[in-house]
Design an enzyme around this catalytic site. Structure first.
Site, short mmCIF file in Angstrom:
data_model
loop_
_atom_site.label_atom_id
_atom_site.label_comp_id
_atom_site.label_asym_id
_atom_site.label_seq_id
_atom_site.Cartn_x
_atom_site.Cartn_y
_atom_site.Cartn_z
N LYS C 106 7.07 -5.10 -5.06
CA LYS C 106 6.09 -4.50 -3.95
C LYS C 106 6.04 -5.59 -2.69
CE LYS C 106 1.18 -4.13 -2.79
NZ LYS C 106 -0.07 -4.09 -3.14
N GLY C 167 -9.23 -4.55 -0.70
CA GLY C 167 -10.64 -5.08 -1.03
C GLY C 167 -11.73 -4.35 -0.45
N GLY C 194 -7.99 0.18 -0.87
CA GLY C 194 -9.11 0.66 -0.40
C GLY C 194 -9.96 1.69 -1.35
N ASN C 215 -6.65 -2.55 -7.48
CA ASN C 215 -7.19 -3.68 -8.21
C ASN C 215 -8.58 -3.94 -8.24
OD1 ASN C 215 -7.23 -6.33 -9.43
ND2 ASN C 215 -5.70 -7.36 -7.98
#
Lengths: 264, 264, 264, 264
Positions: C106, C167, C194, C215
């Site tokens: 990624k 975040g 998001g 995450n």
């Protein structure tokens, strides 16, 4: 080019009275009566609503609203802020009529805190009593098209659904129901409560409403007089946009329209 | 009460030129040049953007934009509508400068249809070439704060992120990124594209932007001249509301504020 | 009633690898590696992304991620979190490949704080270098359909636009552009960043995306393991709803449909 | 790691009956009773609501709902769809009780078309009569916290505000008022009506509601059985997310948090 100039908006009529300004403002929550007067003047409003249980309208030994906001210049619309029962609201407006001769009134009956939301059962009851008693009732109500229609059929002269609860500044949370209420109404519809800033007021007018009623958005702004100016323009902007007929929304942009030869 | 009157908004400055109106309008998509002229006049705009590849600016045997929108009255901002590569955009503006002497320009380089979305790589490349070549570049861009900052550091004189793709009328879809771009910018920020109606323009200004650029919202309204009036007021409303400092939002309304004795 | 049972979702494929779970999760921001392991297991994810500059993957004298999240059970997707230039990102992934043999990666290259927004110029540059170097690149990017298409044409194996900055927990702020990116893509599209809560993840899938990467939504929930369960169901819910084909929206409700004799 | 596994959601209780599934579904608007049965089974619902005036519950010479949706497996919740007066609603439920012994009922009294919006005055009147008559009343109502509280105080066993009008598929238009209603309620709160797709149902649950009631979202999907699966997962996702406690929203992302040394 006379055909190029849109006809000036002729304003709106409630209970036989015509107003050019589509902004109705409250008279409370300001620092003092001088600020109240300056903000109202800057707003261009012709109608002001007055909480008769909270503002001094009769004791001439203390500062009176009338000395700052002259009743010969502004249409006073007494309201029942602070009333939580139909009886209280009716009594309050009767006293106001006796004192000031006001017949055109704003009815609001709120449920218990913390949500300053209308108590629709009490509102219907009070509206019925007031209309029977000869009042011309502009009514603050939920964004409920069934109750709104009932209030109109009962004889209310204007239907005033909330955009959001009083003092919340959340804007017009449910534009669909405001449109629904307007679509079926034969009397003026005003968004009353919830407006927080200029774009909220413009949006309310774009939904087709006849006017907007607000107080905190101006009084609780950092600079109330400046926000009053903003609201004056916002209501005109929203009305003109409604009359102009907006372009369609299409997130694919001009995908399907011919662009060759067009000026952009 | 002179202290009660807000200072008039002094307008904004780009590339050393001051404008009182915070509305910049396009000159295309109208029925004809007469309508173009009437709508622009009604909008109060002082700067107009012109698609140099699409509008007749030089063939005096055909109707010319200048005859309807006088360049001594309006600041012309040539744009690169229709350009899909950096090379095309640069060439187009060089030709425009040679023809009309225009140095202040609007750069837009779009990706392929159907989404009239900026091609940011080509936009950066073209901006670099144009600035090197002495142009003052106002740049249409994605709502991307990193690219916006880069364009500013490169020397662009105004950053113009989209509210939504050109011609979509979707409004300001991502207000957070517009605020982010404005927060870090030292040059003017304009929302360019996406505005569909008056409340969209007011909102763009409430985010703190310096001005708004739009075209379809006026030209594709049912009554373009009336919508131009709406936009004139909307931009003032949004700017004044921004300067006034809006009230806080609180859906619990006045739950925690003292209400005893307050006028509402 | 076998015809009544929808075909089980067969999952999605990236770079020739098939995954049943459409949820990809990060491995950072947790209290400790035990919590990381429990949350990932609860999420049902089969692919996990790992910030190779921040997590211990090689020093066996300290707790290693591999001891808690077994690489034989989960596909490791090394990422370039913390890289702010193309060079940094490329170097980081080369080191990762040397250390762990990871080829599917990624790429994320962020601009400067405070907005953890992708630096698209650097991202394009790094993607080009990595693909040339034989990597299979899943790429975090802006919600910019032109850049997304370019990344795909360059050879990226998955396009991963943000719903909102990393975040932020703001959800999918611009669903129109996510749909636009998906509509034109021939490789998998994942919303990456998001997502704040379950309905955000469901919405991302309802837009037609192939998977969701998140995450903080799990790691920063009060109860990460419970939120992992929520996300597992949310992604299935959104995918099934997309495949099922939602009802039309109509705020006038059933106004025009015949209701006589209908069961409701 | 038993401490890592969240306690299974124990479900919710209404009128003394416990349900594990937080999804309540309608039985109408399907192609036929077979599809009805398959969709309901796929949804995992344990309670189904039945329009007693519209569905055949007693004529055994025609297909009966009970043959497809066995009453010994599902809790039947008779409703008053099609009733526009309190009298009609009360009469309908009395007949239903005589016929099937059902005491737990769903009251809905709608205003006139085109907006299938509750008539709150008639709803309050009918609720009073039904409760006096010994019914356990789950009540469909406006998103009006004052009326909702009154219905609870009157003895309703569940409060079921609309997300949007019946059949509109608009989602939860006013989440603030749903939260307000839930915040003050001591009986279960269900969002009833308006749900259009999976993310809407998840959002309703994230607001803290006890369950969701829907019909058209499944019955009018292109593939109703598949949408039923989606809704089953959506309600679990939303409930688990609510219990997990979502991360904070912050559009500036991690601006203020220390990032050095953190794994992402």
């Amino acid at each position: 080019m006379p055909d190029g100039i849109p006809q000036a908006d002729e304003g709106w009529t409630v209970a036989g009275r015509r107003f050019r300004s589509r902004l109705v403002v409250g008279t409370g929550r300001y620092k003092d009566l001088e600020e109240t007067a300056r903000a109202i003047e800057a707003s261009g409003a012709e109608m002001v609503t007055v909480a008769v249980r909270r503002v001094n309208l009769s004791d001439s030994s203390a500062p009176m609203l009338q000395d700052y906001v002259p009743p010969d210049r502004y249409t006073y619309l007494p309201n029942t802020a602070g009333c939580h029962t139909a009886q209280d609201a009716v009594r309050t407006l009767r006293l106001a009529r006796e004192a000031g001769g006001w017949n055109l009134v704003k009815l609001e009956v709120l449920g218990p805190p913390p949500f300053l939301y209308p108590d629709m059962r009490a509102t219907l009851e009070a509206a019925e009593a007031l209309i029977k008693d000869g009042f011309e009732v502009m009514v603050y109500c939920a964004d409920d098209p069934v109750a709104a229609k009932r209030l109109e059929e009962m004889g209310c002269v204007a239907i005033m659904p909330l955009g959001a609860p009083i003092g919340s500044g959340m804007g017009v949370v449910n534009p669909y129901m405001i449109k629904a209420i307007k679509a079926q109404a034969k009397v003026p519809v005003l968004v009353d409560a919830g407006i927080g800033t200029a774009s909220d007021a413009a949006l309310a007018m774009e939904l087709g409403c006849d006017a907007v009623l607000l107080n905190s958005a101006i009084a609780h702004a950092s600079d109330p007089v400046r926000m009053a100016v903003a609201m004056k323009h916002a209501v005109i902007a929203g009305r003109e946009a409604f009359l102009a007929g907006r372009m369609n929304r299409d997130y694919r942009a001009d995908a399907s329209s011919p662009t060759a030869g067009l000026i952009r």
